[in-house]
Scaffold this motif. Structure first.
Motif, PDB file in Angstrom:
ATOM      1  N   GLN A  85      29.127  31.677  32.105  1.00  0.00           N
ATOM      2  CA  GLN A  85      30.500  31.652  32.594  1.00  0.00           C
ATOM      3  C   GLN A  85      31.306  30.601  31.834  1.00  0.00           C
ATOM      4  OE1 GLN A  85      30.827  31.268  36.846  1.00  0.00           O
ATOM      5  NE2 GLN A  85      29.024  32.503  37.241  1.00  0.00           N
ATOM      6  N   LEU A  86      32.600  30.872  31.713  1.00  0.00           N
ATOM      7  CA  LEU A  86      33.481  29.917  31.049  1.00  0.00           C
ATOM      8  C   LEU A  86      34.877  30.029  31.650  1.00  0.00           C
ATOM      9  CD1 LEU A  86      35.398  31.627  28.796  1.00  0.00           C
ATOM     10  CD2 LEU A  86      33.172  31.826  27.708  1.00  0.00           C
ATOM     11  N   GLU A  87      35.648  28.975  31.486  1.00  0.00           N
ATOM     12  CA  GLU A  87      37.025  28.941  31.973  1.00  0.00           C
ATOM     13  C   GLU A  87      37.930  29.485  30.877  1.00  0.00           C
ATOM     14  OE1 GLU A  87      40.150  29.092  33.740  1.00  0.00           O
ATOM     15  OE2 GLU A  87      38.585  28.186  35.000  1.00  0.00           O
ATOM     16  N   LEU A  88      38.454  30.687  31.094  1.00  0.00           N
ATOM     17  CA  LEU A  88      39.253  31.344  30.068  1.00  0.00           C
ATOM     18  C   LEU A  88      40.578  30.629  29.843  1.00  0.00           C
ATOM     19  CD1 LEU A  88      39.373  33.733  28.125  1.00  0.00           C
ATOM     20  CD2 LEU A  88      40.389  35.108  29.957  1.00  0.00           C
ATOM     21  N   ALA A  89      41.148  30.036  30.891  1.00  0.00           N
ATOM     22  CA  ALA A  89      42.438  29.354  30.739  1.00  0.00           C
ATOM     23  C   ALA A  89      42.332  28.210  29.739  1.00  0.00           C
ATOM     24  CB  ALA A  89      42.919  28.848  32.096  1.00  0.00           C
ATOM     25  N   PRO A 139      43.938  29.366  36.297  1.00  0.00           N
ATOM     26  CA  PRO A 139      42.479  29.197  36.128  1.00  0.00           C
ATOM     27  C   PRO A 139      41.755  30.516  36.413  1.00  0.00           C
ATOM     28  CG  PRO A 139      43.405  27.399  37.430  1.00  0.00           C
ATOM     29  CD  PRO A 139      44.492  28.423  37.283  1.00  0.00           C
ATOM     30  N   THR A 140      40.951  30.948  35.468  1.00  0.00           N
ATOM     31  CA  THR A 140      40.256  32.233  35.593  1.00  0.00           C
ATOM     32  C   THR A 140      38.874  32.121  34.967  1.00  0.00           C
ATOM     33  OG1 THR A 140      42.377  33.375  35.371  1.00  0.00           O
ATOM     34  CG2 THR A 140      40.388  34.703  35.153  1.00  0.00           C
ATOM     35  N   GLN A 141      37.869  32.418  35.750  1.00  0.00           N
ATOM     36  CA  GLN A 141      36.496  32.389  35.259  1.00  0.00           C
ATOM     37  C   GLN A 141      36.094  33.784  34.758  1.00  0.00           C
ATOM     38  OE1 GLN A 141      34.011  29.913  35.183  1.00  0.00           O
ATOM     39  NE2 GLN A 141      35.545  28.357  35.720  1.00  0.00           N
ATOM     40  N   VAL A 142      35.484  33.820  33.583  1.00  0.00           N
ATOM     41  CA  VAL A 142      34.930  35.063  33.041  1.00  0.00           C
ATOM     42  C   VAL A 142      33.541  34.771  32.502  1.00  0.00           C
ATOM     43  CG1 VAL A 142      37.175  36.058  32.462  1.00  0.00           C
ATOM     44  CG2 VAL A 142      35.949  34.706  30.759  1.00  0.00           C
ATOM     45  N   LEU A 160      35.440  35.232  22.137  1.00  0.00           N
ATOM     46  CA  LEU A 160      36.692  35.262  22.891  1.00  0.00           C
ATOM     47  C   LEU A 160      37.765  34.410  22.205  1.00  0.00           C
ATOM     48  CD1 LEU A 160      35.390  35.079  26.578  1.00  0.00           C
ATOM     49  CD2 LEU A 160      36.355  37.058  25.390  1.00  0.00           C
ATOM     50  N   PHE A 161      37.372  33.303  21.606  1.00  0.00           N
ATOM     51  CA  PHE A 161      38.347  32.494  20.892  1.00  0.00           C
ATOM     52  C   PHE A 161      38.863  33.242  19.662  1.00  0.00           C
ATOM     53  CE2 PHE A 161      39.759  29.045  18.079  1.00  0.00           C
ATOM     54  CZ  PHE A 161      40.591  28.348  18.954  1.00  0.00           C
TER      55      PHE A 161
END
Length: 458
Positions: free
Chosen positions: A308-312, A339-342, A349-350
């Motif tokens: 999991q990572l914080e997309l924001a 704040p959104t976890q994915v 993603l970067f």
């Protein structure tokens, strides 16, 4: 218009099984009812015929007076309460008859059916089957039988059949539902495998149960098709990798040689030509690197097991990276991030964010704005990037995701035509979906990534 649920094959199968079950039961019940009714009627006629023959024999042996006396005795003290008797003279008038029975000697039929009064019955009447027999003196003898017991038995049988029909309807619905569930269950594994293979898990296969029925053979052919597709894709992937590797080495040598020539003193025209050649070589090297990375992403399993990572925070880093270059062109880069976890690969993603921001800033006019929004929705993390550039025609929005596809108006701009292909491959690996919309003016890019612990895509 048919109900929506009737379009379902499972619902139709359940209804077909239930209907077949009910039709078979109704046909069987109707056949049994008719057979029993016919048998009871035949037995009643046989009893009436036997009784009539005995009375006719009394008339032949002892005369009409003895017959009248016999009939009166039977009517007054009946051995069978359901028996009906009457004797009619030549004129059709009743000489003697069971109480409540009307005259029926005028008919020419040998067997008749009528209703006769029955004081012991709740409705006062009962169906009677009777036999008319002409006698030697011109009179007519009527011997009948109230079908009281037979009618009660048939009524009980009909009520039982209706109750059984209700039970059969329930059982038919249950059997139909179980059958549809069984068929759906056999197809569900095929559907689930096809869905996951479409999501990138090319190594998956449909499990076989060894029954060798139609479903098992379909699963075996489906697995064979997947084997063939995997072989073909593997061959294309290996060919692409080999081409990229084989060409990248000589291109690197060529670039190094051009750099050596550029360091040597020479005329300005030659230096400009060398600079252009180095730039073209760098572009080719970047293209091959992108091809290799694209092939690796497409070969990877879905990202459902990634951390999991914080997309924001990741979007904020990408926006911060491009803010200086945007400011140089007078482009205002706005970010509105929730704040959104994915779950996913941070580097991929970067790269997705970098490619989308690079495209937005590349085609956005000076002194305009690029808006970046990230919000959490019930369907997942929704990323939206709006620019005020020329946009993409609706007919071209799917084609631009293909490799090396570029709009005619963008042919002269720098780039390899692989940026959006990489973006789509990353989005698909993460179980999401990307769409291009009209911003009027400009382009709106929406990316939806599934939430944590959810397999559904947009």
């Amino acid at each position: 218009m048919a109900m929506p649920w009737l379009r379902s094959t499972s619902a139709r199968l359940a209804l077909a099984v239930m209907a077949s079950f009910l039709i078979a039961f109704v046909l069987l019940g109707a056949g049994v009812y008719l057979a029993v009714s016919t048998l009871l009627l035949q037995d009643a006629r046989e009893l009436v015929r036997t009784d009539a023959s005995g009375l006719a024999e009394v008339q032949r042996d002892s005369g009409s007076a003895a017959l009248v006396e016999e009939l009166q005795g039977r009517i007054a003290a009946p051995e069978d309460p359901d028996a009906v008797y009457a004797l009619f003279n030549r004129d059709g008038r009743a000489v003697v008859a069971t109480t409540g029975m009307q005259a029926h000697a005028t008919t020419a039929a040998r067997w008749i059916t009528f209703d006769a009064a029955d004081a012991g019955d709740s409705d006062g009447h009962r169906r009677v089957i009777a036999h008319l027999q002409p006698l030697a003196d011109g009179s007519t003898l009527l011997v009948g039988l109230r079908l009281h017991s037979q009618d009660r038995f048939l009524a009980l049988m009909l009520r039982t059949a209706l109750a059984a029909l209700l039970v059969a309807a329930t059982l038919g619905a249950l059997v139909g539902w179980l059958t549809s569930r069984w068929v759906s269950g056999r197809l569900r594994s095929l559907d689930a495998t096809a869905e996951r293979v479409g999501g990138g898990e090319l190594a998956l296969r449909v499990p076989l149960d060894g029954s060798d029925d139609a479903f098992d053979r379909l699963a075996r052919r489906f697995n064979g098709m997947l084997d063939r597709i995997e072989d073909l894709l593997g061959g294309v992937r290996h060919a692409t990798d080999h081409i990229a590797h084989d060409l990248r080495t000589p291109l690197t040598r060529l670039r190094n040689g051009l750099e050596e020539l550029r360091r040597q003193p020479g005329d300005p025209g030659r230096d400009a030509a060398l600079d252009a050649a180095v730039a073209e070589t760098d572009q080719l090297l970047r293209t091959f690197a992108s091809l290799l990375w694209l092939a690796r992403i497409e070969a990877q399993a879905p990202a459902q097991d990634e951390p999991q990572l914080e997309l924001a925070a990741l979007v904020a880093d990408a926006v911060e990276l491009y803010t200086p270059s945007a400011g140089e062109r007078g482009i205002r880069l706005h970010a509105d991030l929730q704040p959104t976890q994915v779950r996913g690969d941070r580097d991929q993603l970067f790269q997705l964010l970098v490619n989308l921001l690079d495209n937005a800033l590349k085609y956005a006019p000076g002194d305009s704005a690029v808006d970046v929004r990230l919000q959490a929705t019930p369907q997942g993390a929704l990323l939206q990037i709006d620019d005020q550039g020329p946009g993409i025609p609706a007919a071209e929005r799917e084609r631009v995701f293909d490799r090396f596809q570029r709009l005619e108006s963008h042919r002269g701009s720098p780039g390899s035509g692989l940026g959006l292909s990489l973006v789509r491959a990353i989005v698909h690996r993460h179980g999401g979906r990307i769409v291009l919309l009209d911003q009027a003016p400009g382009l709106r890019v929406q990316v939806l990534l599934p939430p944590i612990h959810t397999d559904s895509a947009w």
